[in-house]
Every structure is written in C-alpha cells, then in structure tokens.
Design an enzyme around this catalytic site. Structure first.
Site, PDB file in Angstrom:
ATOM      1  N   THR A 183     -13.415  22.896  54.370  1.00 21.61           N
ATOM      2  CA  THR A 183     -13.166  24.323  54.246  1.00 21.61           C
ATOM      3  C   THR A 183     -11.888  24.602  55.017  1.00 21.61           C
ATOM      4  O   THR A 183     -11.598  23.951  56.019  1.00 21.61           O
ATOM      5  CB  THR A 183     -14.304  25.182  54.836  1.00 21.61           C
ATOM      6  OG1 THR A 183     -14.393  24.920  56.220  1.00 21.61           O
ATOM      7  CG2 THR A 183     -15.623  24.895  54.174  1.00 21.61           C
ATOM      8  N   GLU A 330     -19.481  26.189  50.969  1.00 24.15           N
ATOM      9  CA  GLU A 330     -20.763  25.588  51.336  1.00 24.15           C
ATOM     10  C   GLU A 330     -21.837  25.813  50.271  1.00 24.15           C
ATOM     11  O   GLU A 330     -22.951  25.317  50.402  1.00 24.15           O
ATOM     12  CB  GLU A 330     -21.258  26.197  52.665  1.00 24.15           C
ATOM     13  CG  GLU A 330     -20.390  25.880  53.877  1.00 24.15           C
ATOM     14  CD  GLU A 330     -19.203  26.823  54.057  1.00 24.15           C
ATOM     15  OE1 GLU A 330     -18.781  27.448  53.066  1.00 24.15           O
ATOM     16  OE2 GLU A 330     -18.690  26.925  55.185  1.00 24.15           O
ATOM     17  N   LYS A 435     -14.934  47.983  62.354  1.00 17.61           N
ATOM     18  CA  LYS A 435     -15.947  48.840  62.977  1.00 17.61           C
ATOM     19  C   LYS A 435     -15.239  49.890  63.809  1.00 17.61           C
ATOM     20  O   LYS A 435     -14.579  49.565  64.789  1.00 17.61           O
ATOM     21  CB  LYS A 435     -16.882  47.993  63.851  1.00 17.61           C
ATOM     22  CG  LYS A 435     -18.186  48.696  64.132  1.00 17.61           C
ATOM     23  CD  LYS A 435     -19.159  47.770  64.812  1.00 17.61           C
ATOM     24  CE  LYS A 435     -20.557  48.339  64.759  1.00 17.61           C
ATOM     25  NZ  LYS A 435     -21.492  47.600  65.563  1.00 17.61           N
ATOM     26  N   TRP A 440     -19.265  51.281  60.272  1.00 18.11           N
ATOM     27  CA  TRP A 440     -18.599  50.260  59.472  1.00 18.11           C
ATOM     28  C   TRP A 440     -17.643  50.893  58.462  1.00 18.11           C
ATOM     29  O   TRP A 440     -17.959  51.907  57.851  1.00 18.11           O
ATOM     30  CB  TRP A 440     -19.612  49.430  58.682  1.00 18.11           C
ATOM     31  CG  TRP A 440     -20.560  48.648  59.536  1.00 18.11           C
ATOM     32  CD1 TRP A 440     -21.887  48.898  59.712  1.00 18.11           C
ATOM     33  CD2 TRP A 440     -20.256  47.502  60.315  1.00 18.11           C
ATOM     34  NE1 TRP A 440     -22.424  47.978  60.561  1.00 18.11           N
ATOM     35  CE2 TRP A 440     -21.443  47.103  60.956  1.00 18.11           C
ATOM     36  CE3 TRP A 440     -19.095  46.770  60.560  1.00 18.11           C
ATOM     37  CZ2 TRP A 440     -21.513  46.007  61.795  1.00 18.11           C
ATOM     38  CZ3 TRP A 440     -19.165  45.681  61.401  1.00 18.11           C
ATOM     39  CH2 TRP A 440     -20.355  45.298  62.012  1.00 18.11           C
TER      40      TRP A 440
HETATM   41  P1  AMP Z   1     -14.223  29.755  50.590  1.00 18.22           P
HETATM   42  O1  AMP Z   1     -15.256  28.969  51.266  1.00 18.22           O
HETATM   43  O2  AMP Z   1     -12.828  29.478  51.071  1.00 18.22           O
HETATM   44  O3  AMP Z   1     -14.321  29.667  49.107  1.00 18.22           O
HETATM   45  O4  AMP Z   1     -14.469  31.274  50.947  1.00 18.22           O
HETATM   46  C1  AMP Z   1     -15.688  31.881  50.626  1.00 18.22           C
HETATM   47  C2  AMP Z   1     -15.633  33.313  51.025  1.00 18.22           C
HETATM   48  O5  AMP Z   1     -14.731  34.044  50.164  1.00 18.22           O
HETATM   49  C3  AMP Z   1     -16.939  34.022  50.882  1.00 18.22           C
HETATM   50  O6  AMP Z   1     -17.794  33.781  51.992  1.00 18.22           O
HETATM   51  C4  AMP Z   1     -16.483  35.461  50.803  1.00 18.22           C
HETATM   52  O7  AMP Z   1     -16.170  35.970  52.088  1.00 18.22           O
HETATM   53  C5  AMP Z   1     -15.195  35.366  50.013  1.00 18.22           C
HETATM   54  N1  AMP Z   1     -15.461  35.640  48.607  1.00 18.22           N
HETATM   55  C6  AMP Z   1     -15.607  34.761  47.599  1.00 18.22           C
HETATM   56  N2  AMP Z   1     -15.850  35.409  46.442  1.00 18.22           N
HETATM   57  C7  AMP Z   1     -15.877  36.740  46.712  1.00 18.22           C
HETATM   58  C8  AMP Z   1     -16.111  37.936  45.960  1.00 18.22           C
HETATM   59  N3  AMP Z   1     -16.340  37.904  44.660  1.00 18.22           N
HETATM   60  N4  AMP Z   1     -16.080  39.106  46.625  1.00 18.22           N
HETATM   61  C9  AMP Z   1     -15.843  39.167  47.940  1.00 18.22           C
HETATM   62  N5  AMP Z   1     -15.615  38.089  48.702  1.00 18.22           N
HETATM   63  C10 AMP Z   1     -15.632  36.884  48.110  1.00 18.22           C
END
Ligand code: AMP
Length: 543
Positions: A183, A330, A435, A440
């Site tokens: 990640t 994950e 916040k 929020w």
């Molecule tokens: P990654 O592990 O780099 O793919 O990041 C995942 C994170 O991206 C998630 O935990 C969210 O915070 C954000 N994310 C992915 N898809 C969306 C979505 N459709 N709307 C809002 N946040 C998203």
C-alpha cells in the site's frame, strides 16, 4: 461434523488461478488480447503462459519464489498475472511511482528472487541494485529491441522463445500465496498486502457477479471490450483483468498512459469497459483529442477516491456510462459498486454513491466500541467489513495486522453511513475528516460542491489547525483555462453558502481559505495527497 461421502476419484476442484482459464479457452478461444502491436487469441495467450512458466523454471525459479514486475500495463504484465502464480510463485507488482528508496524497501521486504524490469525503470534499478539484500535475477523488458544491460540474465523475448515442451501447470493448495504488493502508505513504511489463489478467485467471482447483475446501466457482460486505466500494480488493476479473462472478453492493454493514445484505443478498439481514479478521467476529458473522440456508451468505474458530481456530470455529458465503486488495497479491492436503478440512469448523484455491497460482502458502520449503527442514511461511523477475499493481515507486521482486524472485522479507516436500502455512502476518511468546533465536516462534500463550479479543474478539501475551532476547512484548487482566481473563489463560496442555505451543509462548512495552485499534490497512485497538502499549507506564511 457429518463427513460428506467422497468417491475415491472425486475431484476436489481447487480455487487456483489456472482454473480461470477453462472458460475463455472453451467459450471464446479466438477473442483477442491487444497490447501495442501484439494481438493474441486466448488460445495463443495460454501457450504464452506455458512458455513463460517454462522459461522461468529454466532459470531455476521454483514454487514459493517471488517474481517481481516493473512494467507498464501491457501483455507481459497480464502474462505475469497468470503464469507467475500458476507456477506456484508469488507475483510482486512493484509500485513504480514510489520513490527509489521505497521501491528498495519493498523489494527487500518481499524478498524478491527475480525482477522483470522495463527499460524505462533502469535508472531506478541502477540506483538501488547494490542495496538489494538477496541475490536477484534481473529480466529485461523492452519495446524497442534495446540492448540488454550486462547485469541482466535474459530478456523477455528470448525467454518467450524457449519451447515449453509438455509443460503443464501444477496443482497445489488454493491457500498458497499468489501475489504481494505494498500500500502506498501516506504514513510510515509501505505495508505489504498479500493474497492467495483462493482469495483472488473469490474476488473474481464476487466482482463478476456484482458488476454482471447491475440492471440496465453499467452492467459488465461478455460482449464488452475491456481496457484498464488503473496501473496493474494498484491492487491487481482492481482485479478486473482476472474478471475480464474469466469472461473471455476482448482485452486492450494501453502501455504507458498518454491521453491521445488512450482515446485512440477507446475509439479504434471499440473499448466499452474501463476503470480509473478521478484524476485520470479528468486528464482524459481535458485532452485536446477528447472532443473528437466518440465516448458514447463507454462504461467507466471510478474508484480509489470519491467520484465528484462535477466530474460525473462532465462524463455523462460526453455520453459516458459512469459510476463509482469502493474498496481498498486490503480488500481485494472491490467492496461496493453504485447501483443505479434503470429509471434513474440520468441522476448524477445516484452514480456517485459509494454503492451497495458486492455479493458475499458483509458491510457495517460501527461506533468506536464496534456497536453497529442504524441503517438510516444519516448516522455515520467507521466502515468495517468481512468478505472471503480480504487480506488477513500485513506481511511481517503483526501489530498492524491486529489493528486492521480488531474485533473480527477489517477496519477500513473510512467514515460513512448506510441507508435503509443498503447503500453505503462514504463521507470521509478517518485521517481526512475535518472536525470543527466538535462537529464533523465532510471534505468529500466540499470537494464535490466546489467541483461543479465552472473554472474549477481539480479541488482538495483539507482541515487546517485552528486555535478556536480545532480545525477549519480549506480548499486547494487548480483552475481551468481562462478561469480567474477571484471569480472562481467567489463562486465556490456562493455554491457552499447555497448548500448551507438549503440545509445540506452545516454553517461551519464554508471554508475560511481557498488557495489556487498550479498543481495539487498527489500520491503515487494519483490520489489527492491530503497529508502533503496539510503539511504544505499549515507551514505557509499566511496561515
Ligand atoms: P487504496 O488502498 O490506496 O486503494 O486506498 C483505499 C482508500 O481510498 C479507501 O480506504 C478510501 O479512503 C478511498 N476510496 C476508495 N474508493 C472510494 C470511493 N468510491 N469513495 C471514497 N473514497 C474511496
């Protein structure tokens, strides 16, 4: 437990990646996979997988070894997606957008035995090679018949000329590790995430069922033409290459992302199904070639970040069948996809919803004590999840793994609510939540509102420390052509004040500060880098 009677010769069919290939080989062996000048049928693709596996074995690669790839999205990468795990090896999809030091960290952490390196990444390998702690064999990848550097053991083309003879892919336990990647970690060292064959197979089936049962709009079907616009190192291009292969559809791999090339491929290869982060779609739609490219009916999943309504509207105006999906490194990654009822296909907000859970995904929003919150479409809490394909922990990081799974659910770190129909709406990321005065504010809402203002190209909302309120929201904006700073700032404020007036936003959501910049900081996978932005603007002199 009652033991099921089993015939002595009964086949206990394992969920191995190699078993994804039976269907396309039987049902659509002549469909093609396109990459640069190459066009392979599925039948030829399978032969190439045998050749690659046999070639790797001839280099001494064996079950359990880790084979890493640094390449653009192309046929070679797809071949590694299959042949490497099918050999019983672990595929490490190296994130080429990390810094060289982070790449070195991931290579050492994953214990790579072999690395396939495209010539464009030679400078990175040169810079770190001496500090790779294990002996690695380097395989050279070139699209231009360039000369192979001395430290490489062979090149891909030569490897693909070794006759596979009677090579057959072996059977082994479906819980064997198939892939590893890292990640991008906006904090600390990158974290290693790994998936087994079984998990990838179940994600493939869940994704196919989820995308394939959508009514009317956006459904993925076996006449689609698939092209990823998500790097293959980012959670296996969201697992879609496995889904597309199982469906046996024509696939198009675009190489390095250049807007003109991507648009030309969409038009000339008649691409109908893609996925990308919002930034990439924005880049494509702003390219000079976009206007002359027919995009009618092109289905695009937007994930990785929320889909802003402004971008969705622009895409829909161009005829694109767009919708949001959600997941994380994950989680395989896909957890939800926006469900747009047939009669509401033109309602932009429906397409931007985070969506309903894929089959088998058990999704909940919980409070700090893990109590489930009501599905009233309002009460927000952390999104936690169970599904049969989730990463079981981080590699060599027991503390991180325990925190990820505290209470028996995987913690997404995202904040959202679920409505009575089961639709999840992410309202923020725990780290990004603003916040103010104990209340929020959703940075995603602010971004979505500002994105609809004419002249706004891209926007990020962050919380900046404030003595009185704890935090106050700030917007960082890039301007489109011919937009002027003052007009855009005024229009954004007006837009948010209107939302306050109609009660959809709290009073305190109106930002204190808007800054127009040339470029917004991004993470290595092209998302808004809020951590960098917060750092940049909390240190700036006029704060
Ligand atoms: P990654 O592990 O780099 O793919 O990041 C995942 C994170 O991206 C998630 O935990 C969210 O915070 C954000 N994310 C992915 N898809 C969306 C979505 N459709 N709307 C809002 N946040 C998203």
């Amino acid at each position: 437990m009652i033991k099921i009677p089993q015939a002595t010769m009964a086949d206990d069919y394992p969920l191995l990646i190699k078993n994804l290939l039976h269907t396309p080989l039987q049902n659509s062996p002549d469909n093609v996979i396109v990459s640069g000048e190459y066009r392979f049928t599925y039948a030829e693709f399978y032969q190439r997988l045998r050749t690659l596996a046999n070639g790797l074995q001839s280099l001494g690669v064996k079950h359990g070894d880790t084979v890493a790839v640094m390449d653009w999205d192309c046929h070679r990468y797809l071949e590694c997606f299959f042949a490497v795990p099918m050999l019983g090896c672990v595929l490490h999809t190296i994130n080429i957008r990390l810094s060289p030091e982070q790449i070195l960290y991931t290579i050492n952490h994953a214990e790579d035995d072999v690395i396939l390196v495209h010539e464009d990444f030679l400078p990175i390998i040169e810079a770190i090679r001496e500090r790779i702690t294990r002996p690695v064999q380097l395989i050279f990848l070139t699209d231009n018949a360039s000369a192979m550097p001395a430290e490489f053991v062979t090149d891909y083309t030569s490897l693909m000329q070794v006759d596979p003879g009677d090579y057959e892919f072996p059977d082994f336990d479906e819980r064997t590790r198939a892939t590893i990647f890292y990640t991008t970690g906006t904090t600390g060292d990158p974290k290693g995430v790994t998936y087994t064959h079984r998990q990838l197979m179940l994600h493939t089936l869940g994704g196919m069922a989820g995308f394939g049962t959508l009514a009317g709009t956006f459904r993925f079907h076996n006449e689609d033409v698939y092209m990823p616009i998500t790097p293959m190192f980012h959670v296996h291009a969201w697992g879609l290459p496995y889904i597309a292969t199982l469906a046996g559809v024509k696939q198009v791999y675009p190489g390095r992302y250049e807007p003109a090339r991507l648009l030309s491929l969409i038009q000339h290869e008649q691409v109908t199904f893609s996925h990308c982060v919002p930034t990439i779609l924005h880049m494509l739609l702003s390219a000079p070639e976009a206007e002359a490219t027919p995009l009618q009916g092109w289905k695009v999943i937007i994930g990785g970040s929320a889909l802003p309504e402004g971008l969705a509207q622009t895409a829909m105006d161009a005829g694109i069948d767009i919708c949001a999906a959600y997941g994380m490194s994950e989680t395989g990654p896909v957890l939800t996809v926006a469900n747009v009822p047939s009669e509401q296909g033109d309602v932009v907000s429906m397409r931007c919803k985070t969506g309903k859970a894929l089959p088998l995904v058990d999704l909940a929003v919980v409070d700090a004590e893990m109590n489930p919150l009501p599905h009233d479409g309002e009460t927000a809490g952390e999104v936690v999840v169970r599904a049969p394909w989730l990463a079981q922990g981080y590699v060599k990081n027991p503390e991180g793994s325990e925190a990820l799974w505290e209470g028996g659910f995987l913690h997404t770190g995202d904040v959202g609510h679920i409505d009575p129909e089961g639709t999840l709406q992410i309202t923020d990321r725990m780290k990004d939540v603003i916040k103010s005065g104990g209340e929020w504010i959703s940075s995603l809402d602010l971004e979505s509102l500002a994105s609809t203002v004419p002249g706004v190209a891209e926007v990020a909302a962050i919380g900046l420390p404030d003595e009185r309120w704890g935090e106050r929201p700030m917007l960082v904006v890039t301007l489109g052509d011919e937009a002027t700073e003052e007009t855009v700032k005024d229009a954004i404020i007006q837009q948010i004040e209107e939302a306050v007036a109609d009660g959809t936003q709290p009073r305190w959501a109106v930002p204190n500060r808007i800054e127009c910049v040339d470029a917004i900081d991004k993470t290595s996978v092209g998302k808004l880098n809020k951590k960098a932005l917060r750092l940049r603007f909390s240190q700036s002199s006029d704060d």
